[in-house]
Design an enzyme around this catalytic site. Structure first.
Site, PDB file in Angstrom:
ATOM      1  N   GLU A   1      48.025  52.250  10.392  1.00  0.00           N
ATOM      2  CA  GLU A   1      47.416  51.077   9.764  1.00  0.00           C
ATOM      3  C   GLU A   1      47.236  49.991  10.820  1.00  0.00           C
ATOM      4  O   GLU A   1      48.170  49.233  11.099  1.00  0.00           O
ATOM      5  CB  GLU A   1      48.326  50.535   8.652  1.00  0.00           C
TER       6      GLU A   1
ATOM      7  N   GLY B   1      43.953  44.341   4.597  1.00  0.00           N
ATOM      8  CA  GLY B   1      43.599  43.240   3.709  1.00  0.00           C
ATOM      9  C   GLY B   1      42.477  42.355   4.225  1.00  0.00           C
ATOM     10  O   GLY B   1      42.286  41.244   3.733  1.00  0.00           O
TER      11      GLY B   1
ATOM     12  N   ASN C   1      49.792  51.678  -2.417  1.00  0.00           N
ATOM     13  CA  ASN C   1      50.853  50.705  -2.142  1.00  0.00           C
ATOM     14  C   ASN C   1      50.504  49.416  -2.885  1.00  0.00           C
ATOM     15  O   ASN C   1      49.656  48.653  -2.445  1.00  0.00           O
ATOM     16  CB  ASN C   1      50.932  50.463  -0.623  1.00  0.00           C
TER      17      ASN C   1
HETATM   18  P1  13P Z   1      44.595  47.065   2.217  1.00  0.00           P
HETATM   19  O1  13P Z   1      44.124  48.376   1.612  1.00  0.00           O
HETATM   20  O2  13P Z   1      44.649  45.940   1.245  1.00  0.00           O
HETATM   21  O3  13P Z   1      43.875  46.755   3.479  1.00  0.00           O
HETATM   22  O4  13P Z   1      46.136  47.300   2.616  1.00  0.00           O
HETATM   23  C1  13P Z   1      46.463  48.406   3.364  1.00  0.00           C
HETATM   24  C2  13P Z   1      47.924  48.533   3.366  1.00  0.00           C
HETATM   25  O5  13P Z   1      48.625  47.712   3.916  1.00  0.00           O
HETATM   26  C3  13P Z   1      48.508  49.689   2.660  1.00  0.00           C
HETATM   27  O6  13P Z   1      49.851  49.843   2.968  1.00  0.00           O
END
Ligand code: 13P
Length: 226
Positions: free
Chosen positions: A153, A159, A8
């Site tokens: 998630e 993030g 993504n």
């Molecule tokens: P990160 O891998 O940056 O933590 O983001 C995860 C995410 O939101 C994927 O959709």
């Protein structure tokens, strides 16, 4: 075992040339690898499997700024993320997510339903499942769960560089499968080239949804060769 790994890219990169360069940097993998670029670049990115980051729930009409699932289908999009916590934070409701899911299924595009927003309690299993239940109940009502991929998630892991433990992700994946009949559950949140293998080796985690590290070619290639 062959798993599903979805990149993504979110709102990155800023130019078509960089997006094409990033797409070209994706190496080969024994896994099914799906790339979800920003919608502005969808038509001009060449990857084996193309995904989208969102869509609208109507096919056409007076809906300024929206993207139709029929247009995605025409571009060869095979997977579409819906209900990402970053969209829910902008006001997307469970009802909107449910409508998007139906619209995608009607076009033969596999919805990647993200759940996890509102989960601030770290790794307390009971609280997490309670937070996920309304999101799953609403989106999966009157739907064949076998046609939907769910991505767990936890919002605190996105993030932040602080992934969930693989045990926690595995427990939640098992909950989603047994309670809802889903066959494929992905984990997303601070996945990197080092921890990917640990998640992928869990029995009930069928793949990964990768944000930040899908923008770093070395890191993403480590993930998809895990
Ligand atoms: P990160 O891998 O940056 O933590 O983001 C995860 C995410 O939101 C994927 O959709």
């Amino acid at each position: 075992m062959r798993k599903l790994i979805i990149a993504n890219w979110k709102l990155n990169p800023l130019t078509l040339a960089s997006a094409q360069q990033l797409a070209a940097s994706v190496g080969s993998s024994k896994h099914e690898v799906v790339i979800c670029p920003p919608s502005a670049f969808l038509a001009q990115i060449k990857v084996p499997i193309l995904g989208a980051q969102d869509c609208f729930w109507k096919l056409k009409g007076p809906f300024t700024g929206e993207t139709s699932p029929a247009q995605l289908k025409d571009l060869g999009v095979r997977y579409c993320i819906i209900g990402h916590s970053e969209r829910r934070a902008l006001g997307e409701t469970d009802d909107m997510v449910a409508a998007k899911l139906q619209a995608l299924l009607e076009q033969g595009i596999t919805p990647v339903l993200c759940v996890g927003f509102g989960t601030t309690v770290g790794e307390d299993k009971l609280d997490v499942t309670e937070a996920l239940r309304p999101q799953l109940d609403s989106a999966l009502r009157d739907t064949d769960p076998k046609k939907v991929v769910v991505a767990y998630e936890p919002v605190w892991a996105i993030g932040t560089g602080k992934p969930a433990t693989s045990e926690h992700a595995e427990q939640i994946a098992l909950f989603i499968k047994t309670k809802y009949g889903i066959e494929k559950v992905l984990y997303g949140g601070s996945v990197n080239g080092v921890n990917a293998q640990e998640f992928l080796s869990q029995n009930h985690i069928d793949g990964l949804l990768v944000g930040s590290n899908s923008l770093i070619p070395d890191e993403f290639n480590k993930i998809i060769t895990s």
